[in-house]
Design a protein around this motif. Structure first.
Motif, PDB file in Angstrom:
ATOM      1  N   LEU B 168      30.657  -9.718   3.038  1.00 45.40           N
ATOM      2  CA  LEU B 168      29.798 -10.704   3.706  1.00 45.40           C
ATOM      3  C   LEU B 168      30.250 -10.886   5.150  1.00 45.40           C
ATOM      4  CD1 LEU B 168      29.617 -13.460   0.929  1.00 45.40           C
ATOM      5  CD2 LEU B 168      28.166 -11.466   1.234  1.00 45.40           C
ATOM      6  N   PHE B 169      31.566 -10.869   5.329  1.00 44.70           N
ATOM      7  CA  PHE B 169      32.144 -11.073   6.655  1.00 44.70           C
ATOM      8  C   PHE B 169      31.748  -9.942   7.618  1.00 44.70           C
ATOM      9  CE2 PHE B 169      35.870 -10.773   9.570  1.00 44.70           C
ATOM     10  CZ  PHE B 169      35.706 -12.009  10.185  1.00 44.70           C
ATOM     11  N   VAL B 170      31.611  -8.713   7.099  1.00 44.68           N
ATOM     12  CA  VAL B 170      31.242  -7.603   8.006  1.00 44.68           C
ATOM     13  C   VAL B 170      29.728  -7.489   8.202  1.00 44.68           C
ATOM     14  CG1 VAL B 170      33.316  -6.240   7.575  1.00 44.68           C
ATOM     15  CG2 VAL B 170      31.282  -5.781   6.219  1.00 44.68           C
ATOM     16  N   ILE B 171      28.958  -7.948   7.215  1.00 44.33           N
ATOM     17  CA  ILE B 171      27.498  -7.780   7.330  1.00 44.33           C
ATOM     18  C   ILE B 171      26.927  -8.768   8.369  1.00 44.33           C
ATOM     19  CG2 ILE B 171      26.595  -9.348   5.541  1.00 44.33           C
ATOM     20  CD1 ILE B 171      25.492  -5.809   5.580  1.00 44.33           C
ATOM     21  N   ILE B 172      27.571  -9.940   8.508  1.00 42.58           N
ATOM     22  CA  ILE B 172      27.052 -10.950   9.449  1.00 42.58           C
ATOM     23  C   ILE B 172      27.082 -10.429  10.900  1.00 42.58           C
ATOM     24  CG2 ILE B 172      27.492 -13.258  10.426  1.00 42.58           C
ATOM     25  CD1 ILE B 172      28.178 -14.168   7.578  1.00 42.58           C
ATOM     26  N   PRO B 173      28.241  -9.957  11.406  1.00 45.94           N
ATOM     27  CA  PRO B 173      28.215  -9.423  12.785  1.00 45.94           C
ATOM     28  C   PRO B 173      27.323  -8.189  12.926  1.00 45.94           C
ATOM     29  CG  PRO B 173      30.394  -9.125  11.802  1.00 45.94           C
ATOM     30  CD  PRO B 173      29.616  -9.988  10.877  1.00 45.94           C
ATOM     31  N   ALA B 178      22.481  -6.020  15.342  1.00 47.52           N
ATOM     32  CA  ALA B 178      21.147  -5.404  15.273  1.00 47.52           C
ATOM     33  C   ALA B 178      20.104  -6.321  15.907  1.00 47.52           C
ATOM     34  CB  ALA B 178      20.791  -5.123  13.820  1.00 47.52           C
ATOM     35  N   LEU B 179      20.219  -7.613  15.622  1.00 46.39           N
ATOM     36  CA  LEU B 179      19.260  -8.585  16.180  1.00 46.39           C
ATOM     37  C   LEU B 179      19.308  -8.575  17.710  1.00 46.39           C
ATOM     38  CD1 LEU B 179      19.438 -11.904  14.136  1.00 46.39           C
ATOM     39  CD2 LEU B 179      17.418 -10.997  15.236  1.00 46.39           C
ATOM     40  N   ILE B 180      20.520  -8.707  18.248  1.00 44.65           N
ATOM     41  CA  ILE B 180      20.661  -8.786  19.716  1.00 44.65           C
ATOM     42  C   ILE B 180      20.191  -7.490  20.362  1.00 44.65           C
ATOM     43  CG2 ILE B 180      22.329  -9.002  21.613  1.00 44.65           C
ATOM     44  CD1 ILE B 180      23.960 -10.851  19.812  1.00 44.65           C
ATOM     45  N   THR B 181      20.581  -6.352  19.759  1.00 44.10           N
ATOM     46  CA  THR B 181      20.179  -5.063  20.337  1.00 44.10           C
ATOM     47  C   THR B 181      18.658  -4.935  20.382  1.00 44.10           C
ATOM     48  OG1 THR B 181      22.170  -4.145  19.388  1.00 44.10           O
ATOM     49  CG2 THR B 181      20.552  -2.578  20.176  1.00 44.10           C
ATOM     50  N   LEU B 271      28.765 -18.535   3.811  1.00 45.17           N
ATOM     51  CA  LEU B 271      28.892 -17.108   4.189  1.00 45.17           C
ATOM     52  C   LEU B 271      27.759 -16.300   3.577  1.00 45.17           C
ATOM     53  CD1 LEU B 271      32.609 -15.919   3.844  1.00 45.17           C
ATOM     54  CD2 LEU B 271      31.142 -15.668   5.824  1.00 45.17           C
ATOM     55  N   LEU B 272      27.525 -16.524   2.293  1.00 43.85           N
ATOM     56  CA  LEU B 272      26.511 -15.755   1.563  1.00 43.85           C
ATOM     57  C   LEU B 272      25.123 -15.988   2.158  1.00 43.85           C
ATOM     58  CD1 LEU B 272      26.086 -13.903  -0.921  1.00 43.85           C
ATOM     59  CD2 LEU B 272      25.539 -15.948  -2.226  1.00 43.85           C
ATOM     60  N   SER B 273      24.827 -17.266   2.452  1.00 39.82           N
ATOM     61  CA  SER B 273      23.479 -17.539   2.954  1.00 39.82           C
ATOM     62  C   SER B 273      23.263 -16.869   4.314  1.00 39.82           C
ATOM     63  CB  SER B 273      23.231 -19.042   3.044  1.00 39.82           C
ATOM     64  OG  SER B 273      24.204 -19.623   3.869  1.00 39.82           O
ATOM     65  N   TYR B 274      24.290 -16.877   5.176  1.00 36.83           N
ATOM     66  CA  TYR B 274      24.139 -16.202   6.473  1.00 36.83           C
ATOM     67  C   TYR B 274      24.072 -14.695   6.308  1.00 36.83           C
ATOM     68  CZ  TYR B 274      24.244 -20.198   9.511  1.00 36.83           C
ATOM     69  OH  TYR B 274      23.891 -21.325  10.178  1.00 36.83           O
ATOM     70  N   ALA B 275      24.864 -14.179   5.339  1.00 39.92           N
ATOM     71  CA  ALA B 275      24.872 -12.724   5.110  1.00 39.92           C
ATOM     72  C   ALA B 275      23.541 -12.260   4.533  1.00 39.92           C
ATOM     73  CB  ALA B 275      26.009 -12.345   4.182  1.00 39.92           C
ATOM     74  N   LEU B 276      22.787 -13.162   3.923  1.00 40.43           N
ATOM     75  CA  LEU B 276      21.462 -12.794   3.414  1.00 40.43           C
ATOM     76  C   LEU B 276      20.379 -13.059   4.451  1.00 40.43           C
ATOM     77  CD1 LEU B 276      21.641 -14.187  -0.234  1.00 40.43           C
ATOM     78  CD2 LEU B 276      21.650 -11.800   0.469  1.00 40.43           C
ATOM     79  N   PHE B 277      20.529 -14.208   5.129  1.00 39.06           N
ATOM     80  CA  PHE B 277      19.466 -14.615   6.055  1.00 39.06           C
ATOM     81  C   PHE B 277      19.420 -13.719   7.300  1.00 39.06           C
ATOM     82  CE2 PHE B 277      18.640 -16.982  10.006  1.00 39.06           C
ATOM     83  CZ  PHE B 277      17.272 -17.139   9.874  1.00 39.06           C
ATOM     84  N   LEU B 278      20.596 -13.468   7.891  1.00 40.30           N
ATOM     85  CA  LEU B 278      20.603 -12.719   9.160  1.00 40.30           C
ATOM     86  C   LEU B 278      20.024 -11.302   9.021  1.00 40.30           C
ATOM     87  CD1 LEU B 278      23.931 -13.995  10.731  1.00 40.30           C
ATOM     88  CD2 LEU B 278      21.632 -14.318  11.639  1.00 40.30           C
ATOM     89  N   PRO B 279      20.424 -10.511   7.994  1.00 40.30           N
ATOM     90  CA  PRO B 279      19.794  -9.193   7.857  1.00 40.30           C
ATOM     91  C   PRO B 279      18.289  -9.284   7.646  1.00 40.30           C
ATOM     92  CG  PRO B 279      21.761  -9.303   6.509  1.00 40.30           C
ATOM     93  CD  PRO B 279      21.503 -10.690   7.010  1.00 40.30           C
ATOM     94  N   LEU B 280      17.861 -10.312   6.890  1.00 38.59           N
ATOM     95  CA  LEU B 280      16.435 -10.476   6.629  1.00 38.59           C
ATOM     96  C   LEU B 280      15.690 -10.784   7.938  1.00 38.59           C
ATOM     97  CD1 LEU B 280      14.799 -10.460   3.966  1.00 38.59           C
ATOM     98  CD2 LEU B 280      14.691 -12.948   4.172  1.00 38.59           C
ATOM     99  N   LEU B 285      12.355  -8.851  12.479  1.00 35.69           N
ATOM    100  CA  LEU B 285      12.252  -8.627  13.915  1.00 35.69           C
ATOM    101  C   LEU B 285      12.111  -7.134  14.210  1.00 35.69           C
ATOM    102  CD1 LEU B 285      12.626 -10.122  16.754  1.00 35.69           C
ATOM    103  CD2 LEU B 285      14.890  -9.113  16.700  1.00 35.69           C
ATOM    104  N   SER B 286      12.919  -6.335  13.513  1.00 39.80           N
ATOM    105  CA  SER B 286      12.886  -4.882  13.733  1.00 39.80           C
ATOM    106  C   SER B 286      11.501  -4.328  13.421  1.00 39.80           C
ATOM    107  CB  SER B 286      13.946  -4.213  12.867  1.00 39.80           C
ATOM    108  OG  SER B 286      13.849  -2.829  12.965  1.00 39.80           O
ATOM    109  N   GLY B 287      10.917  -4.820  12.312  1.00 38.24           N
ATOM    110  CA  GLY B 287       9.579  -4.360  11.920  1.00 38.24           C
ATOM    111  C   GLY B 287       8.558  -4.584  13.027  1.00 38.24           C
TER     112      GLY B 287
END
Lengths: 235, 572
Positions: B168-173, B178-181, B271-280, B285-287
């Protein structure tokens, strides 16, 4: 640009360097987003139904990328899976394509050991793996020897006979003349001519002559081909 | 043609990731003896580092435990600093990796021309980004956690939490990267996609600076700043920045290790909620912005070059060199300045210097039980080694890839009527000048901040001068010895086998230099402590400086000769 290609037709796409051939093709394949206008492949709008449009289209890019650390078979399996082909279908399709493009002896070698021509043949076989209704090929002849070029021209003709629509961008006027039913000429981002050889002659106001003369006449910028050649020779 | 009815996204995700797994498998299984030997060497080195980290962290933690009543609090603060450092490293590397996987990868045409669902594309790229940018941090974090577990008797439960929290700690950054890029590529009026790197460099500088300030490492050595012990203890037990995922992870580990009364599940859910929310969020955004952003950046033309002033500066810099050398240098300077991927790394360098010098301003030297004068000299001498290490890390980024950067255009130099010696010397001088400036600046400023005696300033400036010659030559020479012309990404070059070999040689050279000078420095320091005139003068430095000079000559000549031989052999 307003252009329609009929099913089973081989359409040649010619133009000087930097005219916009590759950009047009990339827009057609949905790799680039058009600033305006639309592209429809087999009835599917590339913008609105990209997956359906791409599923019926095969693509040969001008500078193809292949994963160097995959074998030929693995690469074809990967592309086939991208098109969601059944594994059973792939089991038969891959060997037959490798055979057709004379890559069978190299099927388990890593792509990094392939020659330029072999890589080109592998990309061509990948573009046909899902038996597309439409084939869009950007300079497919580059790096292929005369024997391979002959085989490729025959392949295009036979695919077209089976109903596949082929959109062929090429620098080789000979190839366009030999296999294409209609030819479009793009210059500075605009389609300046499109039609059969007879149509193009009419447009260039030339009674007869080879496609090369027509092409040079239609794409000259105020200078005649003879003057252009004279200027080049001067330097 | 028969098409499968399997669920599209999960199947596509697996298919999209398959080339990477297959490439690894093929690379691993189909390699000759030489590659296995290299691998064994790298593995040995990795394990050596691993053991070293474990040993150091364990010793520090055992020492903390001896501080009555403060052990767990200090260990917790150290854990916070370590995690915040990891977070900043991960954020930076994810920004670069996301740009590369989402917008610069060579297989994008192939993937995007296939009927790939946008969510599967995003998922596969996010996984690739996360793996590429996090594996090294994960690898080196394990001995740290092992040390914590063994000193504080964490048991199986602690390791289980490590296994659950780290992904979870690595997926958040990674998702933030990806978001910022995506936002940068889509939103900025960048002419070319590579120009985005300029902003990423700037961004990374700001992130690094603020995260470093959040961690406030000097608090560990300044207990008196808090006035009262209880105040100090309570400050030590609270995270300095409660809104960062690193603090949440630290809370979870601390609750298991130090039996602190913390809402463990609350922080895990956070941690879990951010690790799920941020990739989503990043996926959505990517789409929407990936294709338009990518199209926009590819279509634009490079701006017209306006470089009359720059041309004249380059002309002046290269004036003293012979024509062939000059031509190569001019080409190298211009390509460096025009390649954003190269010079944007200077931002990172700037961040490094700021953090480096900042450390000297917060060192509590006057509160040490050792005499301040002696401590200043000891720190300054240690700083020589450290500055050498900084130079070596910079050299591995710029000097080591110098020859490899000729890339597929190397044939031009091979077929030109020039001696390859000129090529190597041009690379050497070109890299030496900025490195020399950096080294002298670092040592001069840190010694000024430390207020060291004059002889120490002299010794440091001369030593770093010589060291820079050696480090640059090792970088360029080993870079020529192990050239990597077929790179797909510049960042691959320093992480190759040659890069590791270069780093080892540089560190050995720096270590030898420091060891040679240690004795006279000790003599002069001790003499300075005694009142009245002493029999030791500054001339005591002369013999060791002469030996260092000799060592430097060897460090310059040997790698360059070996490199030259290798380049000559390429013609065979």
């Amino acid at each position: 640009m307003n252009l329609e290609v009929q099913p089973g037709e081989i359409y040649g796409f010619l133009g000087p360097n930097g005219a916009g051939k590759t950009t047009t093709i990339r827009v057609m394949m949905g790799i680039l987003k058009p600033t305006s206008g639309s592209v429809t492949l087999g009835g599917y709008d590339v913008e609105r139904e990209p997956e359906m449009a791409k599923a019926i289209t095969g693509f040969v890019p001008d500078r193809p990328f292949i994963y160097e650390k995959l074998s030929g078979t693995e690469f074809l399996k990967f592309v086939g899976s991208l098109h969601r082909l059944d594994p059973d279908v792939l089991r038969h399709r891959i060997p037959s394509l490798l055979e057709q493009f004379e890559l069978t002896p190299w099927k388990d070698e890593l792509v990094e050991s392939y020659s330029h021509g072999m890589k080109q043949r592998l990309v061509l076989s990948a573009s046909l793996i899902h038996q597309p209704k439409i084939l869009i090929a950007d300079e497919p002849m580059v790096g292929i020897d005369p024997k391979g070029a002959r085989a490729l021209k025959d392949l295009f003709l036979s695919l077209a006979k089976q109903g596949t629509t082929i959109f062929l961008s090429t620098h080789s006027i000979g190839v366009a003349e030999e296999v294409c039913q209609r030819i479009g000429i793009i210059h500075k981002g605009k389609l300046i001519a499109s039609g059969t050889m007879a149509d193009l002659h009419r447009l260039a106001k030339m009674e007869e002559g080879k496609l090369e003369s027509v092409f040079l006449e239609l794409t000259r910028d105020g200078t005649s081909p003879v003057e252009y050649a004279r200027n080049v020779n001067r330097y | 043609m028969r098409i499968t009815n399997r669920p599209v996204t999960s199947n596509s995700l697996f298919v999209l990731l398959s080339p990477f797994f297959l490439s690894w498998k093929n690379e691993f299984l189909r390699s000759g003896e030489r590659k296995w030997a290299r691998r064994a060497l790298l593995l040995g080195l990795g394990l050596g580092f691993w053991a070293g980290i474990y040993w150091i962290v364990r010793r520090v933690l055992v020492y903390f435990e001896t501080v009555h009543g403060l052990g767990p609090a200090l260990a917790y603060q150290l854990l916070l600093i370590i995690l915040i450092t990891f977070l900043s490293m991960l954020l930076f590397s994810n920004l670069i990796a996301a740009l590369s996987t989402f917008f610069l990868a060579q297989d994008l045409d192939l993937i995007l021309s296939a009927p790939t669902p946008a969510s599967a594309f995003f998922g596969s790229r996010l996984i690739t980004t996360t793996v590429n940018s996090s594996w090294m941090v994960l690898f080196f974090s394990l001995p740290i956690f092992a040390a914590y577990g063994s000193v504080f008797h964490g048991g199986a439960l602690f390791y289980l939490w490590v296994l659950v929290v780290l992904p979870l700690f690595v997926i958040i950054p990674a998702a933030i990267g990806a978001l910022i890029t995506h936002l940068l590529v889509y939103g900025l009026p960048a002419r070319r996609i590579r120009d985005i790197l300029f902003f990423i460099g700037l961004f990374a500088f700001v992130i690094l600076y603020f995260l470093f300030r959040f961690s406030q490492p000097e608090r560990l050595v300044q207990p008196e700043a808090f006035g009262h012990f209880v105040e100090f203890l309570s400050a030590m037990e609270a995270p300095s920045s409660p809104y960062l995922p690193s603090s949440w992870a630290a809370e979870i580990f601390a609750s298991v290790l130090f039996q602190r009364p913390v809402e463990l599940w609350f922080f895990y859910s956070l941690l879990l909620s951010y690790a799920l929310f941020l990739p989503l969020a990043a996926s959505r955004l990517s789409g929407v912005v990936h294709l338009p952003g990518w199209s926009k950046a590819q279509e634009s033309r490079q701006g017209r070059r306006q470089g009359a002033l720059l041309d004249s500066v380059i002309r002046r810099i290269t004036r003293p060199f012979p024509d062939a050398l000059k031509a190569i240098m001019v080409k190298d300077i211009k390509t460096f300045l025009r390649d954003t991927t190269q010079w944007s790394q200077l931002f990172l360098l700037l961040a490094l210097i700021v953090v480096y010098l900042y450390n000297f301003t917060v060192l509590p030297l006057d509160r040490s039980p050792m005499p301040a004068g002696m401590l200043r000299t000891v720190v300054s001498f240690a700083n020589l080694g450290l500055a050498g290490f900084v130079l070596a890390s910079v050299a591995i980024r710029f000097a080591f890839p110098a020859v490899s950067l000729e890339g597929r255009a190397f044939w031009i130099l091979q077929t030109a009527p020039i001696d390859l010696r000129a090529l190597l010397w041009s690379k050497f001088w070109l890299n030496l000048m900025p490195l020399l400036f950096l080294g002298e600046l670092l040592v001069f400023l840190s010694n000024t901040l430390l207020r060291v005696p004059q002889w120490m300033m002299f010794l440091s400036l001369v030593t770093i001068f010589l060291m820079t010659f050696g480090i640059t030559a090792i970088g360029v020479g080993v870079g020529a010895l192990y050239p990597k012309f077929d790179y797909t990404n510049v960042a691959e070059i320093p992480t190759s086998f040659g890069g590791v070999a270069c780093m080892i040689c540089s560190i050995a050279f720096i270590g030898m230099t420091v060891v040679i000078e240690a004795w006279p420095v000790y003599l002069l320091t001790m003499a300075g402590l005694r009142p009245g005139p002493s029999g030791v003068s500054g001339w005591a430095l002369a013999p060791s400086l002469a030996v260092v000079l000799l060592l430097t000559v060897v460090a310059v000549v040997l790698p360059l000769r070996l490199g030259l031989k290798r380049l000559d052999k390429l013609r065979d």
